[in-house]
Design a protein around this motif. Structure first.
Motif, short mmCIF file in Angstrom:
data_model
loop_
_atom_site.label_atom_id
_atom_site.label_comp_id
_atom_site.label_asym_id
_atom_site.label_seq_id
_atom_site.Cartn_x
_atom_site.Cartn_y
_atom_site.Cartn_z
N GLY A 179 0.76 -1.24 0.00
CA GLY A 179 0.00 0.00 0.00
C GLY A 179 0.79 1.29 0.00
O GLY A 179 0.20 2.37 -0.05
N ILE A 180 2.11 1.24 0.04
CA ILE A 180 2.90 2.48 0.09
C ILE A 180 3.30 2.89 -1.32
O ILE A 180 3.52 2.03 -2.18
N ASP A 181 3.36 4.19 -1.58
CA ASP A 181 3.86 4.64 -2.88
C ASP A 181 5.34 5.03 -2.74
O ASP A 181 5.87 5.17 -1.63
N GLN A 182 5.99 5.22 -3.87
CA GLN A 182 7.43 5.46 -3.88
C GLN A 182 7.80 6.74 -3.13
O GLN A 182 8.79 6.77 -2.39
N ALA A 183 7.02 7.80 -3.30
CA ALA A 183 7.34 9.07 -2.64
C ALA A 183 7.29 8.93 -1.13
O ALA A 183 8.19 9.42 -0.42
N LYS A 184 6.28 8.27 -0.59
CA LYS A 184 6.17 8.08 0.86
C LYS A 184 7.28 7.16 1.35
O LYS A 184 7.88 7.40 2.40
N PHE A 185 7.58 6.12 0.59
CA PHE A 185 8.67 5.21 0.92
C PHE A 185 9.99 5.98 1.03
O PHE A 185 10.74 5.82 2.00
N ASP A 186 10.27 6.81 0.04
CA ASP A 186 11.51 7.60 0.04
C ASP A 186 11.57 8.54 1.24
O ASP A 186 12.60 8.68 1.89
#
Length: 142
Positions: free
Chosen positions: A106-113
């Motif tokens: 459920g996480i997107d790349q921007a939030k992950f980064d």
């Protein structure tokens, strides 16, 4: 909170031998010496132990940041590479490279980064090295 570890040493720098132990007993008289530190010989060494501490600390910090943001990791795997370089007349840890791969539903790349960067900057071991070694992170979301 305080945790303890200890080291014993007998002999000279090249022909001597030591042991490292931890309060929990996870390390109990683990051997170390010149060969294990500088020549790839058997036993442990301070840089390897620092790497383990950094990988563990960062991974837990990242899990905390994920939890606070409403995510739960399916898996997080982190490798820490600690570089010891000759500096002047002695040696110094000059860099710590964190390589992390995580599977987080459920996480997107921007939030992950954003969260992985925050964990790198705020884990206690990273803070310990912040003014003395370059800390880099390669984070991969799978």
């Amino acid at each position: 909170m305080q945790k303890t570890a200890s080291a014993k040493w007998h002999g000279g720098i090249k022909d001597g031998q030591g042991t490292i132990s931890t309060q929990t007993g996870v390390l109990k008289e683990a051997p170390y010496g010149f060969a294990s530190r500088f020549e790839g010989g058997p036993g442990t060494n301070p840089e390897e132990l620092i790497g383990a501490a950094h990988a563990g600390c960062f991974t837990m910090a990242f899990s905390l940041f994920l939890t606070q943001a409403g995510f739960t990791a399916e898996s997080i795997e982190t490798k820490s590479t600690v570089t010891l370089d000759k500096v002047g007349e002695g040696f110094a840890i000059t860099s710590c490279q964190l390589d992390m791969t995580a599977k987080i539903p459920g996480i997107d790349q921007a939030k992950f980064d954003e969260l992985s960067k925050g964990a790198k900057e705020n884990c206690p071991v990273s803070k310990l090295f912040a003014n003395n070694a370059k800390i880099t992170l390669n984070a991969k979301l799978v």
